[in-house]
Design an enzyme around this catalytic site. Structure first.
Site, PDB file in Angstrom:
ATOM      1  NE  ARG A  67      37.297  39.735  40.957  1.00 42.60           N
ATOM      2  CZ  ARG A  67      37.576  39.340  39.716  1.00 42.60           C
ATOM      3  NH1 ARG A  67      38.119  40.172  38.860  1.00 42.60           N
ATOM      4  NH2 ARG A  67      37.322  38.108  39.332  1.00 42.60           N
ATOM      5  CB  CYS A 118      28.906  40.506  28.988  1.00 37.27           C
ATOM      6  SG  CYS A 118      28.494  39.865  27.402  1.00 37.27           S
TER       7      CYS A 118
END
Lengths: 156, 174
Positions: free
Chosen positions: A115, A44
């Site tokens: 990342r 989420c």
């Protein structure tokens, strides 16, 4: 990663199936380059979902956000529509990872980009860089601190 | 980023449950429509039970409005209920009905909780209530919240598992 104070290498990548975005077209604005491994992360508010919410704070500092991964333009389109992103995802797809290599954030073993975050100023100079542990969403705080610092430098 | 600190201290403007002077403070940044937060909800209740008066629990709003279209309204509803002294009651009802968060659902919860519904509806649109939710979001963002739920324990971001046993073991070790 590339050194702070050096010019950000220019590139042009697909931002939609029929459009390319060239980094140097954004001169005059600050740019946040958010390299990330892959579309469709399950958590989420994963990194791109979070930035979709924090975009308005980036814009206050005259900064545009560009997400970059090796996924194709069609994959990005589906991901972007599904998550209702309000910023472009760039497809570093062919030659695969070329831009990530240019920015020294390509992971050869996984065949994905690491990342990593870069903040580039209005003149196209790299002002902040951050390499995150690959499994860790770096959040938005580092970017905002970097943008605020740029505001301070400008005022002085 | 990793190792982040809570940039905004807990104040009397926060929604706090438990012993206000407890040595251990657990802050959650949550989104009422997020399924992970829904899964965390009963775990936190069990943690509160197990820790008793050793724990202070704070809930701050971090609605991800693009993927969760009802999250903002639900957050505002809980804060509006708070103005009538029923924040936690509304918080619980919302987490127990995560798939029913449309405006008319929220209003029916307010009725069930015995709130002054007209006042509640007005408060849901009022500036202080909306500002509270937005300020929560901003403080979370500045503290390195990177998804929901995110937890801070005594001001430090807690990045390990928040399943019952590891979280309880960690809190007990403090």
């Amino acid at each position: 990663m590339l050194a702070i104070g050096t010019p950000a290498p220019d590139f042009a990548l697909h931002s939609t199936p029929d459009q390319k975005l060239k980094l140097s077209e954004l001169r005059g604005k600050r740019v946040i380059l958010a390299f990330y491994p892959a579309d469709w992360s399950p958590v989420c508010g994963d990194q791109m979902g979070l930035y979709n919410e924090t975009l308005r704070f980036f814009k206050k500092h005259n900064a545009e956000l560009l997400g970059i991964s090796v996924d194709s333009k069609w994959c990005h389109l589906a991901f972007s529509q599904d998550r209702k992103f309000h910023f472009p995802l760039l497809a570093d797809f062919e030659p695969k990872g070329e831009v990530a290599r240019l920015y020294d954030v390509y992971d050869d073993k996984e065949g994905e980009t690491k990342r990593a975050l870069y903040v580039i100023d209005e003149e196209g100079i790299i002002r902040w860089a951050y390499l995150s542990p690959v499994g860790m969403n770096p959040g938005a705080d580092g970017i905002l601190n970097a943008l605020e610092e740029l505001d301070n430098v400008k005022q002085n | 980023m990793s190792g982040s600190l809570l940039t905004k201290k807990v104040t009397d403007k926060d929604q706090v449950q438990g012993n206000l002077s407890a040595a251990i403070e657990l802050v959650e940044y949550g989104d009422y429509q997020c399924p992970h937060c829904g899964r965390a909800y009963p775990i936190i209740q069990k943690i509160q039970e197990a820790m008793g008066d050793k724990l202070k629990f704070v809930f701050r709003n971090f609605p991800l409005t693009n993927i969760h279209p009802d999250a903002m309204n639900a957050a505002v509803a809980a804060e509006a209920a708070g103005l009538q002294g029923k924040f936690w009651e509304m918080h619980d009802v919302i987490f127990e009905h995560q798939n029913r968060l449309l405006e008319h659902h929220l209003i029916s919860y307010a009725e069930e909780l015995g709130l002054n519904v007209e006042q509640f509806k007005n408060d849901m649109l009022s500036e202080p209530v909306i500002t509270k939710v937005e300020d929560d979001f901003e403080s979370g963002m500045r503290s390195g919240v990177n998804g929901t739920p995110s937890f801070f324990i005594n001001g430090e971001k807690y990045s390990n598992s928040w399943d019952y046993e590891p979280l309880l073991a960690h809190l007990k070790s403090l």
